[in-house]
Design a protein around this motif. Structure first.
Motif, PDB file in Angstrom:
ATOM      1  N   ASN A 101       7.736  19.287  31.498  1.00  0.00           N
ATOM      2  CA  ASN A 101       6.379  19.806  31.380  1.00  0.00           C
ATOM      3  C   ASN A 101       5.497  18.826  30.614  1.00  0.00           C
ATOM      4  O   ASN A 101       5.993  17.935  29.906  1.00  0.00           O
ATOM      5  CB  ASN A 101       6.378  21.156  30.667  1.00  0.00           C
ATOM      6  N   GLU A 102       4.203  19.016  30.698  1.00  0.00           N
ATOM      7  CA  GLU A 102       3.271  18.182  29.949  1.00  0.00           C
ATOM      8  C   GLU A 102       3.466  18.371  28.441  1.00  0.00           C
ATOM      9  O   GLU A 102       3.886  19.422  27.972  1.00  0.00           O
ATOM     10  CB  GLU A 102       1.842  18.538  30.344  1.00  0.00           C
ATOM     11  N   GLN A 103       3.181  17.295  27.693  1.00  0.00           N
ATOM     12  CA  GLN A 103       3.291  17.277  26.226  1.00  0.00           C
ATOM     13  C   GLN A 103       4.709  17.617  25.759  1.00  0.00           C
ATOM     14  O   GLN A 103       4.902  18.188  24.688  1.00  0.00           O
ATOM     15  CB  GLN A 103       2.266  18.228  25.599  1.00  0.00           C
ATOM     16  N   SER A 104       5.681  17.258  26.586  1.00  0.00           N
ATOM     17  CA  SER A 104       7.092  17.502  26.286  1.00  0.00           C
ATOM     18  C   SER A 104       7.875  16.232  26.577  1.00  0.00           C
ATOM     19  O   SER A 104       7.479  15.423  27.423  1.00  0.00           O
ATOM     20  CB  SER A 104       7.650  18.637  27.159  1.00  0.00           C
ATOM     21  N   ALA A 105       9.005  16.051  25.889  1.00  0.00           N
ATOM     22  CA  ALA A 105       9.827  14.869  26.123  1.00  0.00           C
ATOM     23  C   ALA A 105      11.287  15.182  25.868  1.00  0.00           C
ATOM     24  O   ALA A 105      11.628  15.942  24.949  1.00  0.00           O
ATOM     25  CB  ALA A 105       9.378  13.711  25.231  1.00  0.00           C
ATOM     26  N   LEU A 106      12.146  14.595  26.692  1.00  0.00           N
ATOM     27  CA  LEU A 106      13.585  14.659  26.486  1.00  0.00           C
ATOM     28  C   LEU A 106      14.037  13.308  25.969  1.00  0.00           C
ATOM     29  O   LEU A 106      13.790  12.277  26.598  1.00  0.00           O
ATOM     30  CB  LEU A 106      14.305  14.989  27.795  1.00  0.00           C
ATOM     31  N   LEU A 107      14.691  13.305  24.798  1.00  0.00           N
ATOM     32  CA  LEU A 107      15.168  12.075  24.165  1.00  0.00           C
ATOM     33  C   LEU A 107      16.671  11.990  24.334  1.00  0.00           C
ATOM     34  O   LEU A 107      17.409  12.842  23.837  1.00  0.00           O
ATOM     35  CB  LEU A 107      14.807  12.066  22.674  1.00  0.00           C
ATOM     36  N   VAL A 108      17.149  10.965  25.025  1.00  0.00           N
ATOM     37  CA  VAL A 108      18.561  10.849  25.379  1.00  0.00           C
ATOM     38  C   VAL A 108      19.208   9.697  24.614  1.00  0.00           C
ATOM     39  O   VAL A 108      18.742   8.555  24.680  1.00  0.00           O
ATOM     40  CB  VAL A 108      18.737  10.633  26.894  1.00  0.00           C
ATOM     41  N   GLU A 109      20.287  10.007  23.913  1.00  0.00           N
ATOM     42  CA  GLU A 109      21.048   8.993  23.191  1.00  0.00           C
ATOM     43  C   GLU A 109      22.056   8.317  24.130  1.00  0.00           C
ATOM     44  O   GLU A 109      22.322   8.790  25.239  1.00  0.00           O
ATOM     45  CB  GLU A 109      21.796   9.627  22.010  1.00  0.00           C
ATOM     46  N   LYS A 110      22.656   7.239  23.655  1.00  0.00           N
ATOM     47  CA  LYS A 110      23.604   6.476  24.468  1.00  0.00           C
ATOM     48  C   LYS A 110      24.811   7.305  24.877  1.00  0.00           C
ATOM     49  O   LYS A 110      25.380   7.110  25.963  1.00  0.00           O
ATOM     50  CB  LYS A 110      24.064   5.226  23.703  1.00  0.00           C
ATOM     51  N   ASP A 111      25.220   8.275  24.028  1.00  0.00           N
ATOM     52  CA  ASP A 111      26.388   9.093  24.343  1.00  0.00           C
ATOM     53  C   ASP A 111      26.062  10.274  25.263  1.00  0.00           C
ATOM     54  O   ASP A 111      26.932  11.074  25.586  1.00  0.00           O
ATOM     55  CB  ASP A 111      27.069   9.591  23.060  1.00  0.00           C
TER      56      ASP A 111
END
Length: 358
Positions: A263-273
């Motif tokens: 969605n707008e103004q949202s973010a998924l932050l993905v680590e290396k694991d």
């Protein structure tokens, strides 16, 4: 088509780009008649190599999410941050540079490259050098067709994937998120027409739908299809159609197709694991990220007929929710199931977009 087939050898092409000297704090802008891009930069013009850590940002568009950039800045560890876009201005430069200083993690420089000639830029040696020396790379919004034209089969793509493999933080918003999965709705065949959910559901092989596969390679984007501006533009129908096409076209099996919709103004932050978390911009409305997984092949996914495609598992993430892309399990979110029958979506919760946080 396998990822390994997408790699091509880099052709060296020397193109001179004049660079204007500036102080550490004053922005500089460079452009040469022969250069296929325009460069804007703040900070030092001298390269600074630092030790970085990988992270991937899927951002959904509209107002940028400050927390996502802070996360990337920390992982860039004082190095040189590069923004790539096909249209627009250098507005990200001061935003990212000042944000880094505000959290006590100053960057050596922030640069924006605006690609003016999409085809020539992919082989430009000076642009590739900027990619090779970047400690963080972010693709802005715009039209993903431009990014596909710029990157597909190019030395610039090889350089980008090499830097990601070497462990720099990488991400994008809107169109910059659309290009991040194994399967990219490239919007090339759509031209200036926006594909809506009704059109996609009523004809999964609409002339507006075209894909580019296996463009950008990250540790956890296998089997992934992305979409953005999601709930705000009612894109669930086209997202499910994309997943069905991934299966029907033979790129995925009935149980392997996955998706990330933001969605707008949202973010998924993905680590290396593979561990991931959702961050949102304060004051945002309907901020969320959707993780989808198929469990069976579509029943009807053919040209000219409405889609029938059942038992799609959805996990809706909210601010602070977590997910693991390796195990495909989450915490703090909402699990539900969607079915599509004759182009009509039904939900186990009674709501296509699931509802509020449990």
């Amino acid at each position: 088509m396998k990822k390994a087939e997408c790699k091509k050898s880099i052709k060296k092409q020397v193109i001179t780009c004049a660079v204007l000297a500036a102080s550490l704090l004053l922005p500089i802008s460079t452009s040469a008649a022969s250069a296929p891009y325009t460069l804007y930069q703040v900070g030092s013009t001298a390269d600074k190599a630092t030790s970085t850590s990988f992270g991937q940002v899927y951002m959904g568009g509209s107002t940028d999410v400050d927390e996502a950039f802070k996360w990337m800045i920390q992982k860039a560890n004082g190095g040189d941050f590069l923004v790539i876009r096909a249209t627009g201005t250098d507005a990200y430069n001061s935003y990212i540079y000042d944000l880094a200083k505000s959290i006590g993690k100053p960057l050596n420089s922030v640069s924006t490259i605006v690609v003016d000639d999409l085809i020539r830029a992919g082989s430009d040696s000076s642009l590739i050098d900027k990619i090779n020396k970047a400690e963080g790379i972010f693709f802005a919004g715009g039209n993903q067709a431009d990014y596909v034209d710029f990157l597909k089969g190019s030395p610039a793509l090889t350089a980008l994937n090499n830097r990601i493999n070497q462990g720099i933080p990488f991400g994008g918003t809107s169109a910059g998120t659309m290009i991040q999965g194994d399967h990219v709705y490239d919007s090339i065949s759509a031209g200036s027409t926006t594909l809506d959910s009704k059109t996609a559901l009523n004809n999964p092989y609409s002339s507006l739908i075209s894909f580019t596969d296996y463009l950008i390679q990250t540790p956890h984007n296998n089997n992934i299809q992305t979409d953005t501006h999601f709930e705000q533009r009612d894109r669930m129908g086209r997202f499910l159609t994309f997943l069905a096409r991934n299966i029907q076209d033979g790129e995925e099996t009935g149980t392997s197709a996955k998706g990330i919709a933001v969605n707008e103004q949202s973010a998924l932050l993905v680590e290396k694991d593979g561990s991931a978390k959702v961050v949102t911009q304060p004051g945002s409305t309907n901020a969320a990220v959707y993780l989808a997984k198929t469990n069976i092949a579509p029943i009807t996914c053919v040209s000219g007929q409405p889609l029938t495609f059942n038992n799609i598992s959805i996990y809706k993430l909210f601010n602070g929710s977590t997910f693991n892309l390796s195990t495909w399990t989450g915490s703090g979110g909402l699990a539900y199931t969607l079915n599509v029958n004759g182009g009509v979506i039904t939900s186990s919760t009674g709501k296509v977009y699931g509802g509020t946080q449990p």
